[in-house]
Design a protein around this motif. Structure first.
Motif, PDB file in Angstrom:
ATOM      1  N   THR A  77       0.943  -0.945  -0.173  1.00  0.00           N
ATOM      2  CA  THR A  77       0.624   0.158  -0.406  1.00  0.00           C
ATOM      3  C   THR A  77       0.974   1.286   0.472  1.00  0.00           C
ATOM      4  O   THR A  77       1.918   0.895   0.424  1.00  0.00           O
ATOM      5  N   VAL A  78       0.642   2.074  -0.585  1.00  0.00           N
ATOM      6  CA  VAL A  78       0.939   3.670  -1.146  1.00  0.00           C
ATOM      7  C   VAL A  78      -0.244   4.727  -0.137  1.00  0.00           C
ATOM      8  O   VAL A  78      -1.235   4.376  -0.339  1.00  0.00           O
ATOM      9  N   TYR A  79       0.513   5.445   0.657  1.00  0.00           N
ATOM     10  CA  TYR A  79      -0.378   6.357   0.878  1.00  0.00           C
ATOM     11  C   TYR A  79       0.067   7.646   0.466  1.00  0.00           C
ATOM     12  O   TYR A  79       0.972   8.063   0.231  1.00  0.00           O
ATOM     13  N   LEU A  80      -1.069   8.452   0.875  1.00  0.00           N
ATOM     14  CA  LEU A  80      -0.715  10.007   0.465  1.00  0.00           C
ATOM     15  C   LEU A  80      -1.288  10.815   2.056  1.00  0.00           C
ATOM     16  O   LEU A  80      -2.490  10.957   2.094  1.00  0.00           O
ATOM     17  N   GLN A  81      -1.001  11.024   2.778  1.00  0.00           N
ATOM     18  CA  GLN A  81      -1.336  11.890   3.255  1.00  0.00           C
ATOM     19  C   GLN A  81      -1.339  13.232   3.271  1.00  0.00           C
ATOM     20  O   GLN A  81      -0.172  13.901   2.889  1.00  0.00           O
ATOM     21  N   MET A  82      -2.783  14.209   4.060  1.00  0.00           N
ATOM     22  CA  MET A  82      -2.951  15.346   3.199  1.00  0.00           C
ATOM     23  C   MET A  82      -3.164  16.005   4.487  1.00  0.00           C
ATOM     24  O   MET A  82      -4.294  15.667   5.219  1.00  0.00           O
ATOM     25  N   ASN A  83      -2.518  17.190   4.571  1.00  0.00           N
ATOM     26  CA  ASN A  83      -2.816  18.262   6.249  1.00  0.00           C
ATOM     27  C   ASN A  83      -3.176  19.073   4.991  1.00  0.00           C
ATOM     28  O   ASN A  83      -2.470  19.438   4.504  1.00  0.00           O
ATOM     29  N   TYR A  84      -3.531  20.032   6.585  1.00  0.00           N
ATOM     30  CA  TYR A  84      -3.837  21.203   6.047  1.00  0.00           C
ATOM     31  C   TYR A  84      -4.891  22.021   4.703  1.00  0.00           C
ATOM     32  O   TYR A  84      -3.927  22.464   3.491  1.00  0.00           O
ATOM     33  N   VAL A  85      -5.453  20.966   4.300  1.00  0.00           N
ATOM     34  CA  VAL A  85      -6.081  20.689   2.755  1.00  0.00           C
ATOM     35  C   VAL A  85      -6.919  21.805   3.099  1.00  0.00           C
ATOM     36  O   VAL A  85      -7.463  22.838   3.422  1.00  0.00           O
ATOM     37  N   LYS A  86      -7.027  22.314   1.137  1.00  0.00           N
ATOM     38  CA  LYS A  86      -7.478  23.550   0.573  1.00  0.00           C
ATOM     39  C   LYS A  86      -8.795  23.323  -0.351  1.00  0.00           C
ATOM     40  O   LYS A  86      -8.489  22.243  -0.502  1.00  0.00           O
ATOM     41  N   PRO A  87      -9.690  24.280  -0.169  1.00  0.00           N
ATOM     42  CA  PRO A  87     -11.171  23.909  -1.681  1.00  0.00           C
ATOM     43  C   PRO A  87     -10.351  23.687  -2.343  1.00  0.00           C
ATOM     44  O   PRO A  87     -10.864  23.335  -3.247  1.00  0.00           O
ATOM     45  N   GLU A  88      -9.247  24.106  -3.122  1.00  0.00           N
ATOM     46  CA  GLU A  88      -8.217  23.542  -4.442  1.00  0.00           C
ATOM     47  C   GLU A  88      -8.260  22.272  -4.736  1.00  0.00           C
ATOM     48  O   GLU A  88      -7.525  22.352  -5.809  1.00  0.00           O
ATOM     49  N   ASP A  89      -7.721  21.680  -3.217  1.00  0.00           N
ATOM     50  CA  ASP A  89      -7.495  20.209  -3.162  1.00  0.00           C
ATOM     51  C   ASP A  89      -8.886  19.447  -3.761  1.00  0.00           C
ATOM     52  O   ASP A  89      -8.620  18.418  -4.229  1.00  0.00           O
ATOM     53  N   THR A  90      -9.224  20.166  -3.828  1.00  0.00           N
ATOM     54  CA  THR A  90     -10.828  19.416  -4.539  1.00  0.00           C
ATOM     55  C   THR A  90     -10.528  18.336  -5.337  1.00  0.00           C
ATOM     56  O   THR A  90     -10.639  19.216  -6.865  1.00  0.00           O
ATOM     57  N   ALA A  91     -10.638  17.977  -5.512  1.00  0.00           N
ATOM     58  CA  ALA A  91     -10.442  17.080  -7.037  1.00  0.00           C
ATOM     59  C   ALA A  91     -10.507  15.012  -6.657  1.00  0.00           C
ATOM     60  O   ALA A  91     -11.092  14.547  -5.792  1.00  0.00           O
ATOM     61  N   VAL A  92     -10.656  14.590  -8.088  1.00  0.00           N
ATOM     62  CA  VAL A  92     -10.335  12.869  -8.495  1.00  0.00           C
ATOM     63  C   VAL A  92      -8.891  12.955  -7.459  1.00  0.00           C
ATOM     64  O   VAL A  92      -8.523  13.008  -8.943  1.00  0.00           O
ATOM     65  N   TYR A  93      -9.022  12.304  -6.741  1.00  0.00           N
ATOM     66  CA  TYR A  93      -7.584  11.904  -6.836  1.00  0.00           C
ATOM     67  C   TYR A  93      -6.958  10.164  -6.813  1.00  0.00           C
ATOM     68  O   TYR A  93      -8.572   9.525  -6.886  1.00  0.00           O
ATOM     69  N   PHE A  94      -6.695   9.704  -7.845  1.00  0.00           N
ATOM     70  CA  PHE A  94      -5.691   8.753  -8.222  1.00  0.00           C
ATOM     71  C   PHE A  94      -3.898   8.535  -8.439  1.00  0.00           C
ATOM     72  O   PHE A  94      -3.547   9.213  -8.679  1.00  0.00           O
ATOM     73  N   CYS A  95      -4.023   7.057  -8.175  1.00  0.00           N
ATOM     74  CA  CYS A  95      -3.044   6.409  -8.148  1.00  0.00           C
ATOM     75  C   CYS A  95      -3.052   5.389  -8.932  1.00  0.00           C
ATOM     76  O   CYS A  95      -3.790   5.281  -9.979  1.00  0.00           O
ATOM     77  N   ALA A  96      -1.349   5.592  -9.662  1.00  0.00           N
ATOM     78  CA  ALA A  96      -0.643   4.911 -10.302  1.00  0.00           C
ATOM     79  C   ALA A  96       0.915   4.355 -10.285  1.00  0.00           C
ATOM     80  O   ALA A  96       1.167   4.961  -9.656  1.00  0.00           O
ATOM     81  N   ALA A  97       0.683   3.094 -11.734  1.00  0.00           N
ATOM     82  CA  ALA A  97       2.255   2.524 -10.756  1.00  0.00           C
ATOM     83  C   ALA A  97       3.324   2.507 -12.346  1.00  0.00           C
ATOM     84  O   ALA A  97       2.218   2.381 -13.544  1.00  0.00           O
ATOM     85  N   VAL A  98       4.317   2.149 -12.610  1.00  0.00           N
ATOM     86  CA  VAL A  98       5.143   2.471 -13.632  1.00  0.00           C
ATOM     87  C   VAL A  98       5.887   1.272 -12.858  1.00  0.00           C
ATOM     88  O   VAL A  98       6.905   1.326 -12.061  1.00  0.00           O
ATOM     89  N   HIS A  99       6.398   0.322 -13.748  1.00  0.00           N
ATOM     90  CA  HIS A  99       7.323  -0.988 -13.324  1.00  0.00           C
ATOM     91  C   HIS A  99       9.419   0.332 -12.514  1.00  0.00           C
ATOM     92  O   HIS A  99       9.704   1.335 -13.654  1.00  0.00           O
ATOM     93  N   MET A 100      10.154   0.239 -12.741  1.00  0.00           N
ATOM     94  CA  MET A 100      11.305   1.101 -11.679  1.00  0.00           C
ATOM     95  C   MET A 100      11.440   1.316 -12.957  1.00  0.00           C
ATOM     96  O   MET A 100      12.705   1.928 -13.080  1.00  0.00           O
ATOM     97  N   MET A 101      11.944   0.100 -13.599  1.00  0.00           N
ATOM     98  CA  MET A 101      13.240  -0.327 -14.285  1.00  0.00           C
ATOM     99  C   MET A 101      12.621   0.813 -15.347  1.00  0.00           C
ATOM    100  O   MET A 101      13.113   1.207 -16.845  1.00  0.00           O
ATOM    101  N   LYS A 102      11.577   1.418 -15.592  1.00  0.00           N
ATOM    102  CA  LYS A 102      11.271   2.126 -17.305  1.00  0.00           C
ATOM    103  C   LYS A 102      11.853   3.449 -16.709  1.00  0.00           C
ATOM    104  O   LYS A 102      11.211   3.851 -15.922  1.00  0.00           O
ATOM    105  N   ARG A 103      12.501   3.848 -17.450  1.00  0.00           N
ATOM    106  CA  ARG A 103      12.618   5.302 -17.751  1.00  0.00           C
ATOM    107  C   ARG A 103      11.386   6.237 -18.292  1.00  0.00           C
ATOM    108  O   ARG A 103      11.687   6.107 -19.136  1.00  0.00           O
ATOM    109  N   THR A 104      10.817   7.125 -17.382  1.00  0.00           N
ATOM    110  CA  THR A 104       9.706   7.626 -17.933  1.00  0.00           C
ATOM    111  C   THR A 104       9.412   9.150 -16.848  1.00  0.00           C
ATOM    112  O   THR A 104      10.025   8.742 -15.904  1.00  0.00           O
ATOM    113  N   ASP A 105       8.757   9.577 -16.836  1.00  0.00           N
ATOM    114  CA  ASP A 105       8.502  11.444 -16.284  1.00  0.00           C
ATOM    115  C   ASP A 105       7.725  11.296 -15.614  1.00  0.00           C
ATOM    116  O   ASP A 105       6.242  10.367 -16.188  1.00  0.00           O
ATOM    117  N   LEU A 106       7.827  10.449 -14.404  1.00  0.00           N
ATOM    118  CA  LEU A 106       6.922  10.570 -13.564  1.00  0.00           C
ATOM    119  C   LEU A 106       6.207  11.314 -12.967  1.00  0.00           C
ATOM    120  O   LEU A 106       5.544  11.308 -12.028  1.00  0.00           O
TER     121      LEU A 106
END
Length: 125
Positions: A77-106
């Motif tokens: 599991t990967v977590y995203l701890q969100m503190n001091y949230v603001k109204p502009e943080d309102t959104a749909v949040y997605f997690c995504a994955a890529v193999h560590m050996m692939k050289r991509t723009d993360l």
């Protein structure tokens, strides 16, 4: 790799929330996981990533100092701890994955191969 994001909800400005991204699949332990968000009518934007190669986290300027990405390998599991949230943080949040050996723009959505279904965060003022 299969991903499932959860933990979204309604939170007041200044409050905290923790998102979870549960991963499964043979290569999840070797996958870099990042968080993105998408507000209505806007593009999907980078939020945070922890690069397995460097071990260093990366954050969008808009969340730096407020959000923290972490990983529990024992729980896949990967977590995203969100503190001091603001109204502009309102959104749909997605997690995504890529193999560590692939050289991509993360920091770009195109840098990832697998996506979770998204979880809604609404911050009230």
């Amino acid at each position: 790799v299969q991903l499932q994001a959860f933990g979204g909800g309604l939170v007041q400005a200044g409050g905290s929330l923790r998102l979870s991204c549960a991963g499964s699949g043979r290569t999840f332990s070797s996958s870099v996981v990042g968080w993105f968000r998408q507000a209505p009518g806007k593009e999907r934007d980078f939020v945070a990533v922890r690069d397995l190669r460097s071990g260093s986290p990366g954050y969008a300027d808009s969340v730096k100092g407020r959000f923290t990405i972490s990983r529990d390998n024992a729980k896949n599991t990967v977590y995203l701890q969100m503190n001091y949230v603001k109204p502009e943080d309102t959104a749909v949040y997605f997690c995504a994955a890529v193999h560590m050996m692939k050289r991509t723009d993360l920091r770009q959505p195109s840098g990832y191969d697998s996506w979770g279904q998204g979880t809604q965060i609404t911050v009230s003022s």
